[in-house]
Write an enzyme that holds these catalytic residues in place. Sequence first.
Site, PDB file in Angstrom:
ATOM      1  N   LYS A  48      -3.277 -51.714 -62.765  1.00  0.00           N
ATOM      2  CA  LYS A  48      -3.366 -53.168 -62.877  1.00  0.00           C
ATOM      3  C   LYS A  48      -2.602 -53.630 -64.120  1.00  0.00           C
ATOM      4  O   LYS A  48      -3.167 -53.651 -65.231  1.00  0.00           O
ATOM      5  CB  LYS A  48      -4.820 -53.620 -62.982  1.00  0.00           C
ATOM      6  CG  LYS A  48      -5.737 -53.078 -61.902  1.00  0.00           C
ATOM      7  CD  LYS A  48      -5.441 -53.660 -60.537  1.00  0.00           C
ATOM      8  CE  LYS A  48      -6.459 -53.180 -59.512  1.00  0.00           C
ATOM      9  NZ  LYS A  48      -6.119 -53.606 -58.132  1.00  0.00           N
ATOM     10  N   HIS A 162       4.880 -40.005 -66.195  1.00  0.00           N
ATOM     11  CA  HIS A 162       5.119 -39.191 -64.999  1.00  0.00           C
ATOM     12  C   HIS A 162       6.510 -39.386 -64.386  1.00  0.00           C
ATOM     13  O   HIS A 162       6.958 -38.524 -63.611  1.00  0.00           O
ATOM     14  CB  HIS A 162       4.071 -39.507 -63.923  1.00  0.00           C
ATOM     15  CG  HIS A 162       2.679 -39.129 -64.293  1.00  0.00           C
ATOM     16  ND1 HIS A 162       2.323 -37.855 -64.681  1.00  0.00           N
ATOM     17  CD2 HIS A 162       1.535 -39.870 -64.338  1.00  0.00           C
ATOM     18  CE1 HIS A 162       1.031 -37.818 -64.948  1.00  0.00           C
ATOM     19  NE2 HIS A 162       0.526 -39.034 -64.755  1.00  0.00           N
ATOM     20  N   ASP A 197      -3.354 -38.445 -72.611  1.00  0.00           N
ATOM     21  CA  ASP A 197      -3.803 -38.983 -71.328  1.00  0.00           C
ATOM     22  C   ASP A 197      -4.555 -37.874 -70.576  1.00  0.00           C
ATOM     23  O   ASP A 197      -4.311 -36.688 -70.791  1.00  0.00           O
ATOM     24  CB  ASP A 197      -2.593 -39.443 -70.513  1.00  0.00           C
ATOM     25  CG  ASP A 197      -2.991 -40.185 -69.251  1.00  0.00           C
ATOM     26  OD1 ASP A 197      -3.209 -41.400 -69.335  1.00  0.00           O
ATOM     27  OD2 ASP A 197      -3.071 -39.544 -68.188  1.00  0.00           O
ATOM     28  N   HIS A 199      -4.105 -37.010 -67.637  1.00  0.00           N
ATOM     29  CA  HIS A 199      -3.140 -36.319 -66.779  1.00  0.00           C
ATOM     30  C   HIS A 199      -2.046 -35.660 -67.615  1.00  0.00           C
ATOM     31  O   HIS A 199      -1.639 -36.182 -68.657  1.00  0.00           O
ATOM     32  CB  HIS A 199      -2.492 -37.302 -65.795  1.00  0.00           C
ATOM     33  CG  HIS A 199      -3.468 -38.029 -64.931  1.00  0.00           C
ATOM     34  ND1 HIS A 199      -3.921 -39.294 -65.213  1.00  0.00           N
ATOM     35  CD2 HIS A 199      -4.094 -37.639 -63.787  1.00  0.00           C
ATOM     36  CE1 HIS A 199      -4.780 -39.674 -64.279  1.00  0.00           C
ATOM     37  NE2 HIS A 199      -4.912 -38.694 -63.407  1.00  0.00           N
TER      38      HIS A 199
END
Length: 231
Positions: A48, A162, A197, A199
């Site tokens: 978002k 990423h 993070d 990830h």
Amino acid sequence: MLLERAIDSKSSADVKLYDVLPKTRKRVEYFHHPEVGNYYYGSSHPMKPARMMVTHELVLAYGVQDQMTVHKPVPVSESELCTFHSKDYIDFLRRINPENMCNMPSQMQKYNVGFVGQYDCPVFEGILSFCQRNTAGSLRGATRLGHGFSDCVINWSGGLHHAKRSEASGFCYANDIVVGIIELLKFYPRVLYIDIDIHHGDGVEEAFWYTDRVMTASFHKYGDFFPGTGD
């Protein structure tokens, strides 16, 4: 994304307490583009961009802006994005939109984007301008660090770790971190990148895999968890 200059290197025997304590107040600069939160991944998507606006409102509400120099960064150019990303990929991000995406099925597959609600990286209106705005703070901040104008720079709309050179991944289309590090390498012989993070910061690690000028340290959940690397 947060970038910070390191203290001059000394041997451990030479470092005293007054060497590591700040002698003067740090020059902190905060980069925020007011339109970066106006993009929409879709109602069911967890990403978002509007949260970036909420973060900025919190900064203002707590008066944190009074402790920093605030900049509205100039969006990066396509050529600046191409310091890392391939030209054909950036050309694709400029051309693709919800109206014409059905005419580009092979390119969508190649660059790992798809329909809203079905893909991590959906096609929405203004993908390229979104990338240009959220990369701006990281690149402009890195430049100011390199020139010695600032000690610490912040881009809360960045950190899209990423994205690959020619592929979107994990909600990320342009890798602002890699673009910023490439800029820092113009000024410094080596850069340490720390990723906290949940990830794995796979896009950044992959970008600098074959150089000894960048060390990437990623602290993340691994195993059966996106992106499945970093064990």
